[in-house]
Scaffold this active site. Structure first.
Site, short mmCIF file in Angstrom:
data_model
loop_
_atom_site.label_atom_id
_atom_site.label_comp_id
_atom_site.label_asym_id
_atom_site.label_seq_id
_atom_site.Cartn_x
_atom_site.Cartn_y
_atom_site.Cartn_z
N SER A 13 -20.19 1.53 -97.48
CA SER A 13 -19.78 0.52 -96.51
C SER A 13 -19.38 1.22 -95.20
O SER A 13 -19.42 2.44 -95.11
CB SER A 13 -18.63 -0.31 -97.06
OG SER A 13 -17.55 0.52 -97.37
N LYS A 17 -22.70 -2.34 -89.76
CA LYS A 17 -23.58 -3.52 -89.79
C LYS A 17 -23.21 -4.49 -88.69
O LYS A 17 -24.07 -5.07 -88.03
CB LYS A 17 -23.42 -4.25 -91.13
CG LYS A 17 -24.38 -3.81 -92.19
CD LYS A 17 -24.25 -4.69 -93.41
CE LYS A 17 -22.87 -4.70 -93.87
NZ LYS A 17 -22.31 -5.02 -95.02
N LEU A 19 -21.70 -3.90 -85.80
CA LEU A 19 -22.08 -3.39 -84.48
C LEU A 19 -23.61 -3.46 -84.29
O LEU A 19 -24.10 -3.79 -83.20
CB LEU A 19 -21.57 -1.95 -84.34
CG LEU A 19 -21.68 -1.33 -82.96
CD1 LEU A 19 -20.89 -2.15 -81.95
CD2 LEU A 19 -21.17 0.11 -82.98
N ASP A 146 -23.15 -4.39 -105.16
CA ASP A 146 -21.84 -4.96 -105.50
C ASP A 146 -22.08 -6.24 -106.30
O ASP A 146 -22.98 -7.03 -105.96
CB ASP A 146 -21.08 -5.41 -104.24
CG ASP A 146 -20.64 -4.25 -103.37
OD1 ASP A 146 -20.67 -3.11 -103.87
OD2 ASP A 146 -20.27 -4.48 -102.19
N CYS A 380 2.49 -12.58 -78.30
CA CYS A 380 2.92 -13.48 -79.37
C CYS A 380 4.29 -13.06 -79.91
O CYS A 380 5.31 -13.32 -79.29
CB CYS A 380 1.84 -13.55 -80.44
SG CYS A 380 1.94 -15.05 -81.42
N HIS A 513 -2.91 -14.88 -77.76
CA HIS A 513 -3.56 -13.58 -77.95
C HIS A 513 -4.71 -13.40 -76.95
O HIS A 513 -5.87 -13.71 -77.29
CB HIS A 513 -4.11 -13.47 -79.38
CG HIS A 513 -3.04 -13.34 -80.41
ND1 HIS A 513 -2.53 -12.13 -80.80
CD2 HIS A 513 -2.36 -14.27 -81.11
CE1 HIS A 513 -1.59 -12.32 -81.70
NE2 HIS A 513 -1.47 -13.61 -81.92
N GLU A 515 -6.20 -10.83 -76.13
CA GLU A 515 -7.14 -9.78 -76.54
C GLU A 515 -8.42 -10.33 -77.16
O GLU A 515 -9.47 -9.70 -77.10
CB GLU A 515 -6.47 -8.78 -77.50
CG GLU A 515 -6.11 -9.28 -78.90
CD GLU A 515 -4.71 -9.90 -78.97
OE1 GLU A 515 -4.23 -10.41 -77.93
OE2 GLU A 515 -4.11 -9.90 -80.06
N1 GLN Z 1 5.37 -14.36 -86.53
C1 GLN Z 1 5.32 -15.05 -85.30
C2 GLN Z 1 4.99 -16.51 -85.48
O1 GLN Z 1 4.49 -16.91 -86.50
C3 GLN Z 1 4.33 -14.40 -84.35
C4 GLN Z 1 2.92 -14.44 -84.83
C5 GLN Z 1 2.00 -13.53 -84.05
O2 GLN Z 1 2.46 -12.60 -83.40
N2 GLN Z 1 0.71 -13.74 -84.13
O3 GLN Z 1 5.22 -17.29 -84.59
#
Ligand code: GLN
EC number: 6.3.4.2
Length: 538
Positions: A13, A17, A19, A146, A380, A513, A515
């Site tokens: 593994s 795959k 990428l 597998d 977050c 998030h 990112e």
């Molecule tokens: N634990 C926190 C919540 O549930 C933050 C979650 C996170 O950082 N993705 O709100």
């Protein structure tokens, strides 16, 4: 009708795959075709949402709120196509769907079996919502041989039969190892892997050979002969220095051309590798660098913060600087060491997280960056910790905390139904841990004249969420009086989405998030701005 490309793996593994599939998607797109990418995971978890990042790496979140395999992140970053809930499925989900149907009596008393009921459900998943695509690339997780992946391989075998072989292509990715002791390249593992695949009815059309060094023609010929694949379709992929080189290297090997040839399709455009060449050059040739500290709980496993690492790198590309990630385990970070450990960093990032462990170290590091004016980005959980730090040290609410890990203190962070006065329950708090979070894309409205509005250059933004807890809006005025601004709110003004410090060069916390939406060819503005601030801080 869409054409389907199935990507399986053999020998070991982690050969890439994901990428390879993502690079192929980019190449086909740049030839003028519309592509969708899908991942079929053979484990029994219903989705990766409750899986530990230590074991499985990051959980990638889609716009429509699915918690998916991190390969979907690769797909999005390379193809630019926004993944959907329906682009990732696991054996667990397949079985749970089939069993639900069985309980409802929908199989009319028939014996429910792997073939045809499980395989039919897999085929349904592959085909669902693909009529407008030119190509659907489906990656099968795990490797051939597998036990778990057997129903998937059987399903794709049937699928190609159903739609006609000319509409389905099988790509098998294997390892061609180099043995140092004998100074030899070995094709036998590939031969065995293909033999295994053929024994369950799938003859690969293209073999991608992952290798440390270029594979000589005679070895390619051997693979072609023993595996019954045209020599032109034995494609090598030699280790690249940066993942951004992958599309370039597959184009050199004519992977896209061979795929189009297979389907007897013409290329609508010549493929455009310029953007990848440009960022490869920046990534490999930039001498200047900065250190960014990531203080989190899962720093040991490389893939646990995959999208975050990528987004920071993208921020570096945008600023022509290399970003060195200094991973610091928040559980081991002692207050006495903060200064020495953070001495050489130009920016501090606290990523998402869950539970109490490691909170002490994170809060101290935030205090350090606030006081010493080091660029700070809290994501977050990182934003929630920044709120707690400020409440404790600036608002003098010593017991400020989150109900996530302390049931008795002052809950500045909590579940909405714990502090919503009208009593209106916005989210459920079932005991079932799967699917009780605020997940997926939500709008936020940015405050005029704020740093964040300057960065996004927009009033309305859409970002992806994955959390249960929220900052209590009731404290807004108290924070703002002391210089911590709630610069982004949900459209109903109830949920703080972004915070920023007034008297600080760059101190921002976001409840979402960012990112997940950064891409190498279009770095996320928040990361570009964070890295720019860090660059100026040095
Ligand atoms: N634990 C926190 C919540 O549930 C933050 C979650 C996170 O950082 N993705 O709100």
């Amino acid at each position: 009708m869409a054409r389907y490309i199935f990507v399986t793996g053999g020998v070991v593994s982690s050969l890439g795959k994901g990428l390879s599939s993502a690079s192929l998607a980019y190449l086909l797109q740049s030839r003028g075709y519309k592509v969708r990418l899908r991942k079929l995971d053979p484990y029994l978890n219903v989705d990766p949402g409750t899986m530990s990042p230590f074991q499985h790496g990051e959980v990638f979140v889609t716009d429509d709120g699915a918690e998916t395999d991190l390969d979907l992140g690769h797909y999005e970053r390379f193809s630019g196509v926004t993944a959907k809930k329906t682009d990732n499925i696991t054996t667990g989900k397949i079985y749970s769907d089939v069993l639900k149907k069985e309980r409802k009596g929908e199989y009319l008393g028939k014996t429910v079996q792997v073939i045809p009921h499980i395989t039919d459900r897999i085929k349904e998943f592959i085909k669902h919502d693909t009529s407008k695509e030119d190509f659907v690339i489906c990656e099968i997780g795990g490797i051939v041989g597998d036990i778990e992946s057997l129903p998937f391989i059987e399903a794709i075998r049937q699928f190609s039969n159903d739609i006609g072989k000319k509409n389905a292509l099988f790509i098998h990715l294997t390892l061609v190892p180099y043995l140092k002791a004998s100074d030899e390249i070995k094709t036998k593992p590939t031969q065995h892997s293909v033999k295994e695949l053929r024994s369950i009815g799938v003859q690969p059309d293209i073999i991608i050979c992952r290798s440390e060094r270029p594979i000589p023609l005679e070895h390619r010929k051997k693979i072609s002969l023993f595996c019954n694949v045209n020599i032109k379709n034995v494609i090598e992929t030699v280790d690249v220095k940066t993942i951004y080189e992958a599309p370039i290297s597959f184009a050199k090997e004519k992977l896209d051309v061979q795929v189009l040839n297979y389907f007897k399709l013409k290329s609508k455009k010549s493929n455009n590798l310029t953007p990848w060449k440009k960022i490869t050059k920046i990534t490999l040739n930039t001498k200047k660098h900065i250190n960014i500290a990531i203080i989190g709980k899962y720093v040991e496993l490389k893939d646990a913060y995959k999208s975050l690492d990528e987004a920071l790198t993208h921020g570096g590309i945008a600023n022509n600087i290399k970003v060195n990630l200094v991973r610091i385990d928040s559980e081991k970070l002692k207050v006495s060491e903060i200064k020495s450990k953070l001495k050489n960093v130009s920016g501090i990032l606290i990523p998402g997280g869950f539970g109490k462990r490691g909170t002490g170290g994170k809060i101290e590091a935030i205090k350090y960056s606030r006081i010493n004016k080091i660029p700070f980005l809290g994501i977050c959980y990182g934003m929630q910790m920044a709120i707690i730090e400020f409440a404790r040290n600036q608002l003098k609410i010593k017991k400020a905390t989150s109900s996530e890990f302390d049931k008795t203190g002052v809950h500045i962070i909590g579940l909405m139904n714990e502090w919503e006065r009208s009593g209106k329950k916005i989210k459920g708090t079932d005991k079932d841990l799967g699917g009780t979070m605020r997940l997926g894309s939500y709008d936020a409205i940015l405050k005029d004249k704020s740093k964040i509005k300057d960065i996004y250059k927009n009033r309305l933004i859409k970002e992806r969420h994955r959390h249960r807890y929220e900052v209590n809006i009731a404290y807004k005025d108290k924070f703002e009086k002391k210089g911590l601004i709630f610069s982004g709110l949900s459209p109903d003004n109830k949920l703080p989405e972004i915070i920023e410090l007034k008297n600080h060069p760059w101190f921002i916390g976001v409840q979402f998030h960012p990112e997940f939406k950064s891409r190498p060819l279009s770095p996320h503005p928040l990361f570009s701005s964070f890295i720019k601030a860090a660059k100026n801080h040095r």
